[in-house]
Enzyme design. Structure first.
Site, PDB file in Angstrom:
ATOM      1  N   CYS A  14       0.811  -1.231   0.000  1.00  0.00           N
ATOM      2  CA  CYS A  14       0.000   0.000   0.000  1.00  0.00           C
ATOM      3  C   CYS A  14       0.836   1.268   0.000  1.00  0.00           C
ATOM      4  CB  CYS A  14      -0.870   0.076   1.249  1.00  0.00           C
ATOM      5  SG  CYS A  14      -1.858  -1.362   1.525  1.00  0.00           S
ATOM      6  N   GLY A  39       0.838   0.044  -5.056  1.00  0.00           N
ATOM      7  CA  GLY A  39      -0.401  -0.724  -5.072  1.00  0.00           C
ATOM      8  C   GLY A  39      -1.262  -0.319  -6.243  1.00  0.00           C
ATOM      9  N   ASN A  89      -0.793   1.160   5.871  1.00  0.00           N
ATOM     10  CA  ASN A  89       0.254   0.445   5.149  1.00  0.00           C
ATOM     11  C   ASN A  89       0.975  -0.420   6.186  1.00  0.00           C
ATOM     12  OD1 ASN A  89       3.443   1.385   3.637  1.00  0.00           O
ATOM     13  ND2 ASN A  89       2.252  -0.464   3.362  1.00  0.00           N
ATOM     14  N   GLY A  90       0.901  -1.731   6.019  1.00  0.00           N
ATOM     15  CA  GLY A  90       1.546  -2.612   6.983  1.00  0.00           C
ATOM     16  C   GLY A  90       0.772  -3.896   7.145  1.00  0.00           C
ATOM     17  N   CYS A 102      12.182  -1.308   7.177  1.00  0.00           N
ATOM     18  CA  CYS A 102      12.231  -2.314   6.108  1.00  0.00           C
ATOM     19  C   CYS A 102      13.340  -2.001   5.108  1.00  0.00           C
ATOM     20  CB  CYS A 102      10.886  -2.366   5.376  1.00  0.00           C
ATOM     21  SG  CYS A 102      10.936  -3.416   3.916  1.00  0.00           S
ATOM     22  N   TYR A 154      14.092  -2.240  -3.348  1.00  0.00           N
ATOM     23  CA  TYR A 154      13.154  -2.399  -4.463  1.00  0.00           C
ATOM     24  C   TYR A 154      11.867  -1.571  -4.371  1.00  0.00           C
ATOM     25  CZ  TYR A 154       9.615  -4.610  -7.414  1.00  0.00           C
ATOM     26  OH  TYR A 154       8.601  -4.829  -8.303  1.00  0.00           O
ATOM     27  N   CYS A 201       7.838 -12.434   4.347  1.00  0.00           N
ATOM     28  CA  CYS A 201       7.664 -11.206   5.137  1.00  0.00           C
ATOM     29  C   CYS A 201       6.293 -11.220   5.804  1.00  0.00           C
ATOM     30  CB  CYS A 201       7.785  -9.979   4.230  1.00  0.00           C
ATOM     31  SG  CYS A 201       7.429  -8.433   5.095  1.00  0.00           S
TER      32      CYS A 201
HETATM   33 FE1  SF4 Z   1      11.109  -5.550   4.649  1.00  0.00          FE
HETATM   34 FE2  SF4 Z   1       9.543  -7.580   5.229  1.00  0.00          FE
HETATM   35 FE3  SF4 Z   1      12.024  -8.035   4.374  1.00  0.00          FE
HETATM   36 FE4  SF4 Z   1      11.620  -7.037   6.819  1.00  0.00          FE
HETATM   37  S1  SF4 Z   1      11.002  -9.073   6.104  1.00  0.00           S
HETATM   38  S2  SF4 Z   1      13.125  -6.326   5.274  1.00  0.00           S
HETATM   39  S3  SF4 Z   1       9.834  -5.730   6.475  1.00  0.00           S
HETATM   40  S4  SF4 Z   1      10.369  -7.089   3.191  1.00  0.00           S
END
Ligand code: SF4
Length: 457
Positions: free
Chosen positions: A8, A34, A108-109, A242, A248, A388
């Site tokens: 998002c 998104g 977002n999350g 992150c 990316y 993730c």
């Molecule tokens: Fe980012 Fe998720 Fe990778 Fe952590 S696990 S670096 S939050 S993509």
């Protein structure tokens, strides 16, 4: 394309006569975060006005809609879904009327414990209008005793675990909150006398807003006609921003976590050339995300940079694979090589990541068919071997090629002459946020929080 997908983008503005138009522009700049759906809620100081739709910002948030979204404050959301299904009911911002008045939210999350909380609420008789984790926050606010909506938001978030950059809108105020670990980005800007917040600074550039600073991890900003108030109401936690945003997700023209994304990628490319040098004739980026790292690799290695793969930016979702077998269908929709530049040359392909490996295999094959005598793949981050849980759509761990194969097995699978990944240390040094403040779980498997099953996966 075979990539991790950011879920998002969010944007909000307070105190501007064209709030919904500027929100539409902000969302347009954040479209890469998104592409499935988008929405805006505006406030005229008394009521909230809402429009949500599936589709791209430029296609669905037209003049007629924006005229209806009156008022001097607005929040907006552009969405790619993993949590929740892809229907109009899932499109944010969500809004509700409760004991604290009208309130809208966009997120977002990811909230890993939302499903369990939702089941509890449903057993108590709560009615949900979506399957999204974000809606549990609205339910929490509605059930919280507090003097006003702002205090209710604060109380609910004190008990909320997970990754969140959130925007709330009430008739009188805009509230922006970033979770105490700061997983997802959120930046503060100023457009004239109006405050604005966004996932990335590229949204500010489009509306001529000035970047002021990051919204800090654990910070809650309350913006209303009295100005802006900063609170830090949550228990302090070790930051875990992150890292993949710099690899990316974010646009290279953005500044997030206080660093230029383009500069990070350029440095990653340079370091990649130091760690994995190769004798070759040309450096070719896999467009678009490999470009900055490829320029860095070329600068460090002294080998010529050539944009020898062209990307078609206008690919929709409606293509049907021809019934006859056309081997390159799929990747060729998006990418096509310039044969004159590649034919007879030793090529270094630079990309940001390999997820399942299927696209990399097709690109290597395409470059060989264009006449390359050697194809060397260089990746500007370490092998992505873990899923993730913090607001990014990733395949199940078993589908990540690096979780099942060694680097040499991946090289063989994608058909490259050599394969080199940037080291974790090299990547973190290029981004320069500080390893202790960064999430690197998708490479290391070291998750900064408990995840939904109660384990630190
Ligand atoms: Fe980012 Fe998720 Fe990778 Fe952590 S696990 S670096 S939050 S993509």
């Amino acid at each position: 394309m075979d990539k991790f997908k950011e879920e998002c983008g969010i944007f909000g503005i307070f105190g501007h006569p064209e709030a919904s138009t500027l929100t539409q522009l902000g969302l347009f700049a954040l479209q890469h975060r998104g592409q499935e759906a988008c929405g805006i809620v505006s406030s005229d100081g008394r009521d909230l006005h809402q429009f949500r739709s599936q589709g791209l910002v430029a296609d669905v948030l037209g003049e007629e809609i924006l005229r209806r979204l009156v008022g001097s404050a607005a929040i907006g959301h552009t969405r790619y879904s993993t949590t929740g299904r892809n229907t109009i009911k899932e499109v944010q911002p969500f809004s509700a009327t409760c004991q604290h008045g009208d309130i809208a939210v966009c997120h977002n999350g990811n909230l890993p414990f939302a499903e369990a909380r939702r089941r509890e609420l449903e057993l108590e008789g709560a009615i949900f209008s979506s399957t999204s984790d974000t809606e549990t926050i609205l339910h929490g606010i509605a059930r919280t005793r507090a003097d006003n909506a702002i205090d209710a938001i604060e109380k609910v978030l004190k008990e909320t675990e997970g990754a969140y950059s959130l925007l709330f809108l009430t008739p009188e105020a805009l509230v922006a909150v970033r979770d105490p670990r700061g997983f997802r980005p959120l930046v503060l800007g100023k457009q004239g006398e109006s405050w604005c917040v966004a996932s990335e600074t590229c949204a500010f550039d489009l509306i001529d807003a000035e970047y002021v600073r990051e919204v800090e991890p654990g910070e809650m900003l309350v913006i209303d006609e009295n100005g802006i108030e900063s609170r830090f109401p949550f228990e302090k936690k070790q930051h875990a921003v992150c890292t993949f945003e710099h690899v990316y997700f974010s646009r290279p023209d953005s500044t997030i976590f206080g660093r230029s994304v383009n500069e990070s990628r350029h440095k990653m490319g340079k370091q990649l050339a130091v760690e994995h040098p190769v004798d070759a004739d040309i450096i070719v980026p896999v467009p678009d995300s490999g470009v900055a790292a490829a320029i860095g690799y070329a600068a460090e290695s002294g080998i010529n940079f050539r944009q020898a793969i062209i990307r078609n930016h206008y690919v929709g979702r409606t293509f049907i694979e021809p019934s006859q077998s056309i081997r390159s269908f799929g990747v060729r929709l998006k990418l096509n090589p310039i044969k004159d530049l590649i034919n007879g040359r030793r090529v270094v392909l630079v990309d940001d990541s390999i997820v399942r490996g299927t696209t990399s295999k097709k690109i290597v094959q395409m470059v060989r068919e264009a006449g390359a005598t050697e194809v060397h793949m260089r990746i500007s981050c370490p092998p992505t071997a873990h899923s993730c849980y913090y607001g990014v759509d990733t395949p199940h761990r078993n589908d990540l090629i690096a979780s099942r194969m060694t680097t040499d097995e991946v090289r063989e699978y994608i058909g490259a002459d050599s394969l080199g990944y940037l080291s974790l240390e090299g990547m973190l040094e290029a981004i320069n946020i500080g390893s202790e403040s960064s999430c690197t779980a998708c490479w290391t498997g070291k998750y900064p929080t408990l995840i939904a099953n109660g384990k630190a996966a």
